[in-house]
Design a protein around this motif. Structure first.
Motif, PDB file in Angstrom:
ATOM      1  N   GLY A 222       0.815  -1.200   0.000  1.00  0.00           N
ATOM      2  CA  GLY A 222       0.000   0.000   0.000  1.00  0.00           C
ATOM      3  C   GLY A 222       0.851   1.252   0.000  1.00  0.00           C
ATOM      4  O   GLY A 222       1.893   1.309   0.661  1.00  0.00           O
ATOM      5  N   VAL A 223       0.418   2.254  -0.747  1.00  0.00           N
ATOM      6  CA  VAL A 223       1.090   3.542  -0.809  1.00  0.00           C
ATOM      7  C   VAL A 223       0.065   4.633  -0.542  1.00  0.00           C
ATOM      8  O   VAL A 223      -1.010   4.636  -1.141  1.00  0.00           O
ATOM      9  CB  VAL A 223       1.738   3.778  -2.187  1.00  0.00           C
ATOM     10  CG1 VAL A 223       2.467   5.116  -2.215  1.00  0.00           C
ATOM     11  CG2 VAL A 223       2.685   2.646  -2.539  1.00  0.00           C
ATOM     12  N   SER A 224       0.384   5.551   0.378  1.00  0.00           N
ATOM     13  CA  SER A 224      -0.474   6.687   0.666  1.00  0.00           C
ATOM     14  C   SER A 224      -1.877   6.212   1.042  1.00  0.00           C
ATOM     15  O   SER A 224      -2.022   5.415   1.968  1.00  0.00           O
ATOM     16  CB  SER A 224      -0.487   7.629  -0.540  1.00  0.00           C
ATOM     17  OG  SER A 224      -1.014   8.891  -0.190  1.00  0.00           O
ATOM     18  N   ALA A 225      -2.921   6.681   0.345  1.00  0.00           N
ATOM     19  CA  ALA A 225      -4.283   6.258   0.678  1.00  0.00           C
ATOM     20  C   ALA A 225      -4.437   4.750   0.542  1.00  0.00           C
ATOM     21  O   ALA A 225      -5.184   4.113   1.297  1.00  0.00           O
ATOM     22  CB  ALA A 225      -5.296   6.980  -0.223  1.00  0.00           C
ATOM     23  N   GLY A 226      -3.721   4.157  -0.409  1.00  0.00           N
ATOM     24  CA  GLY A 226      -3.778   2.709  -0.581  1.00  0.00           C
ATOM     25  C   GLY A 226      -3.195   1.961   0.598  1.00  0.00           C
ATOM     26  O   GLY A 226      -3.518   0.783   0.824  1.00  0.00           O
ATOM     27  N   ALA A 227      -2.338   2.630   1.381  1.00  0.00           N
ATOM     28  CA  ALA A 227      -1.749   1.984   2.560  1.00  0.00           C
ATOM     29  C   ALA A 227      -2.813   1.695   3.602  1.00  0.00           C
ATOM     30  O   ALA A 227      -2.809   0.637   4.240  1.00  0.00           O
ATOM     31  CB  ALA A 227      -0.659   2.884   3.148  1.00  0.00           C
ATOM     32  N   PHE A 228      -3.740   2.636   3.796  1.00  0.00           N
ATOM     33  CA  PHE A 228      -4.821   2.443   4.757  1.00  0.00           C
ATOM     34  C   PHE A 228      -5.687   1.252   4.372  1.00  0.00           C
ATOM     35  O   PHE A 228      -6.029   0.403   5.210  1.00  0.00           O
ATOM     36  CB  PHE A 228      -5.659   3.729   4.839  1.00  0.00           C
ATOM     37  CG  PHE A 228      -7.109   3.528   5.133  1.00  0.00           C
ATOM     38  CD1 PHE A 228      -7.516   2.988   6.345  1.00  0.00           C
ATOM     39  CD2 PHE A 228      -8.077   3.882   4.206  1.00  0.00           C
ATOM     40  CE1 PHE A 228      -8.860   2.803   6.618  1.00  0.00           C
ATOM     41  CE2 PHE A 228      -9.411   3.698   4.471  1.00  0.00           C
ATOM     42  CZ  PHE A 228      -9.817   3.154   5.673  1.00  0.00           C
ATOM     43  N   ILE A 229      -6.038   1.127   3.093  1.00  0.00           N
ATOM     44  CA  ILE A 229      -6.907   0.040   2.646  1.00  0.00           C
ATOM     45  C   ILE A 229      -6.168  -1.294   2.690  1.00  0.00           C
ATOM     46  O   ILE A 229      -6.720  -2.310   3.120  1.00  0.00           O
ATOM     47  CB  ILE A 229      -7.442   0.337   1.243  1.00  0.00           C
ATOM     48  CG1 ILE A 229      -8.246   1.637   1.261  1.00  0.00           C
ATOM     49  CG2 ILE A 229      -8.294  -0.814   0.736  1.00  0.00           C
ATOM     50  CD1 ILE A 229      -8.711   2.090  -0.097  1.00  0.00           C
ATOM     51  N   ALA A 230      -4.908  -1.306   2.249  1.00  0.00           N
ATOM     52  CA  ALA A 230      -4.122  -2.543   2.293  1.00  0.00           C
ATOM     53  C   ALA A 230      -3.981  -3.041   3.721  1.00  0.00           C
ATOM     54  O   ALA A 230      -4.110  -4.246   3.998  1.00  0.00           O
ATOM     55  CB  ALA A 230      -2.744  -2.309   1.667  1.00  0.00           C
ATOM     56  N   ALA A 231      -3.727  -2.126   4.647  1.00  0.00           N
ATOM     57  CA  ALA A 231      -3.596  -2.511   6.055  1.00  0.00           C
ATOM     58  C   ALA A 231      -4.918  -3.044   6.598  1.00  0.00           C
ATOM     59  O   ALA A 231      -4.939  -3.992   7.388  1.00  0.00           O
ATOM     60  CB  ALA A 231      -3.129  -1.318   6.879  1.00  0.00           C
TER      61      ALA A 231
ATOM     62  N   VAL B 220       7.765  10.909   4.271  1.00  0.00           N
ATOM     63  CA  VAL B 220       6.617  11.531   3.616  1.00  0.00           C
ATOM     64  C   VAL B 220       6.012  10.527   2.628  1.00  0.00           C
ATOM     65  O   VAL B 220       6.410   9.360   2.594  1.00  0.00           O
ATOM     66  CB  VAL B 220       7.007  12.832   2.884  1.00  0.00           C
ATOM     67  CG1 VAL B 220       7.455  13.891   3.877  1.00  0.00           C
ATOM     68  CG2 VAL B 220       8.115  12.572   1.856  1.00  0.00           C
ATOM     69  N   ASP B 221       5.102  11.015   1.821  1.00  0.00           N
ATOM     70  CA  ASP B 221       4.315  10.217   0.875  1.00  0.00           C
ATOM     71  C   ASP B 221       5.164   9.218   0.088  1.00  0.00           C
ATOM     72  O   ASP B 221       6.149   9.584  -0.550  1.00  0.00           O
ATOM     73  CB  ASP B 221       3.624  11.172  -0.098  1.00  0.00           C
ATOM     74  CG  ASP B 221       2.481  10.519  -0.839  1.00  0.00           C
ATOM     75  OD1 ASP B 221       2.486   9.293  -0.990  1.00  0.00           O
ATOM     76  OD2 ASP B 221       1.574  11.247  -1.267  1.00  0.00           O
ATOM     77  N   GLY B 222       4.744   7.960   0.109  1.00  0.00           N
ATOM     78  CA  GLY B 222       5.472   6.921  -0.609  1.00  0.00           C
ATOM     79  C   GLY B 222       5.331   7.013  -2.110  1.00  0.00           C
ATOM     80  O   GLY B 222       6.083   6.366  -2.855  1.00  0.00           O
ATOM     81  N   ALA B 223       4.376   7.816  -2.602  1.00  0.00           N
ATOM     82  CA  ALA B 223       4.169   7.926  -4.046  1.00  0.00           C
ATOM     83  C   ALA B 223       5.205   8.813  -4.726  1.00  0.00           C
ATOM     84  O   ALA B 223       5.186   8.942  -5.951  1.00  0.00           O
ATOM     85  CB  ALA B 223       2.772   8.457  -4.333  1.00  0.00           C
TER      86      ALA B 223
END
Length: 410
Positions: A54-63, A224-227
């Motif tokens: 997950g990266v950024s917003a995708g990190a929350f969903i992946a977690a 900071v942001d992984g993207a």
């Protein structure tokens, strides 16, 4: 919601999921797309994959998925429930301490400016003005929003009886990618040497968009942001041996083809121009990465899901309103279903060796919706009776959906 399906036990090769960023709009889109995947693919268990990135917003969903939260559950928390702690308005607050620190430096800057102006006179006024602007820029806060409330909310969401805020206690590999601001290099939280960081903290670091949030301190380093480095970081999962990787990228540049009027973006304002610029850079990097994976990981298959480039409603939406989040999530759900149906034969050829298949009856069901229109005002507190009534209604809706899907698979 998608457990015990035919073919689940036949999967032998590792399957993973990579989710890109995109802020709250991206999260709403990804949840809608994932809910469509969850329902439409027999043999797929989004909570039982081998690898999550997950990266950024995708990190929350992946977690959330790695912690056993289904896509439908997260839709309820993030999209449907305006009183939920996952409401952006509840999670994000002004960074008061950073603003106070910046404001406290105003007298000093003013004094230095007056001294410089007196010393140089009118002839040096132009240079003094630029010096002043530079001092002001350096005094600006490192971020305008405080993510502490969001981190606490995520910690409580993950650290439940059936979940964990500890990478090492999860049954699957979870990698949250952030960028070290001092070196510019990506760091994979959850990998050996970086797995002692709380998942909630890693998610906040990966989502710290420069200028919006201050860099997040972890172990004496700042992230900071992984993207900033890559859009998806799909190679993280591929390097772990994943042979089938589902990828969701919610941000593509807007382009409605020949109908686009010259200047429609340029004249829409600064925020729209910045959005289009960011989307263009993100999509360009992702295209390059996908092409490279064909040679670096020739035995792996990637299924990429993205919105359509001519989606006007998605591009120009106001994501901080719950009505907009509902619309984006529902649109992502329906467009993903249509995309899967249009690619039915192509995708089934990829899914088959992994014990999965698309369910045409589910994809063609015209009555399936993900997010219903709200039946109550989205503001104000609910009484205990109203909460119970609303929750019962949602439970009955879920039951009806489950029965409909079960009949389609029977």
């Amino acid at each position: 919601m998608n457990h015990n399906r035919p073919g689940r036990g036949r999967r032998r090769q590792p399957v993973g999921l990579a989710l890109a960023g995109g802020g709250f709009l991206g999260a709403a889109y990804e949840l809608g797309a994932l809910a469509a995947l969850d329902e439409a693919i027999d043999g797929l268990d989004l909570n039982g994959l081998d690898s999550y990135v997950g990266v950024s917003a995708g990190a929350f969903i992946a977690a959330g998925l790695a912690n056993g939260k289904t896509a439908h559950h997260m839709v309820r928390l993030f999209i449907d429930d305006s009183d939920s702690a996952l409401d952006p308005a509840a999670m994000l607050r002004p960074a008061a301490s950073l603003w106070w620190k910046a404001l406290s430096s105003v007298p000093r800057i003013a004094g230095m400016t007056l001294q410089a102006a007196a010393a140089k006179g009118l002839r040096g006024a132009s240079g003094s003005a630029w010096d002043t602007l530079e001092r002001i820029a350096r005094a600006l806060p490192a971020g305008v929003l405080d993510a502490n409330a969001a981190e606490l909310t995520l910690r409580q969401l993950f650290a439940t009886e059936h979940g964990s805020d500890d990478f090492r206690r999860l049954p699957s590999r979870l990698r949250i990618v952030a960028t070290d601001i001092d070196t510019g290099q990506p760091v994979e939280f959850g990998a050996p040497g970086f797995d002692d960081v709380p998942i909630s903290r890693a998610v906040i670091a990966s989502s710290a968009v420069p200028g919006i949030f201050a860099p997040v301190r972890i172990g004496g380093r700042y992230f900071v942001d992984g993207a900033l480095n890559k859009t998806l970081h799909a190679s993280v999962a591929l390097n772990d041996g994943v042979k089938l990787l589902f990828c969701v990228n919610p941000l593509v540049p807007f382009n409605d083809g020949a109908a686009t009027r010259p200047g429609v973006i340029a004249q829409a304002g600064l925020t729209v121009i910045l959005s289009q610029s960011i989307r263009t850079a993100i999509r360009s990097r992702m295209t390059t990465g996908l092409q490279k994976y064909g040679s670096t990981h020739p035995d792996a298959q990637l299924i990429v899901l993205e919105p359509r480039s001519n989606d006007t409603a998605l591009f120009f939406t106001r994501i901080f309103t719950i009505t907009s989040r509902r619309r984006v999530c529902e649109q992502a759900y329906q467009h993903t279903r249509l995309d899967l149906l249009e690619r039915f034969d192509e995708l089934n050829a990829i899914l088959g060796p992994h014990g999965m298949s698309l369910n045409r009856r589910i994809l063609e069901d015209p009555q399936l919706r993900l997010v219903d229109e709200p039946t109550r005002a989205p503001t104000g507190r609910r009484s205990g009776l109203r909460i119970a009534t609303d929750d019962l209604g949602l439970a009955l809706d879920d039951l009806e959906r489950s029965l409909r899907l079960a009949r389609a698979r029977a």
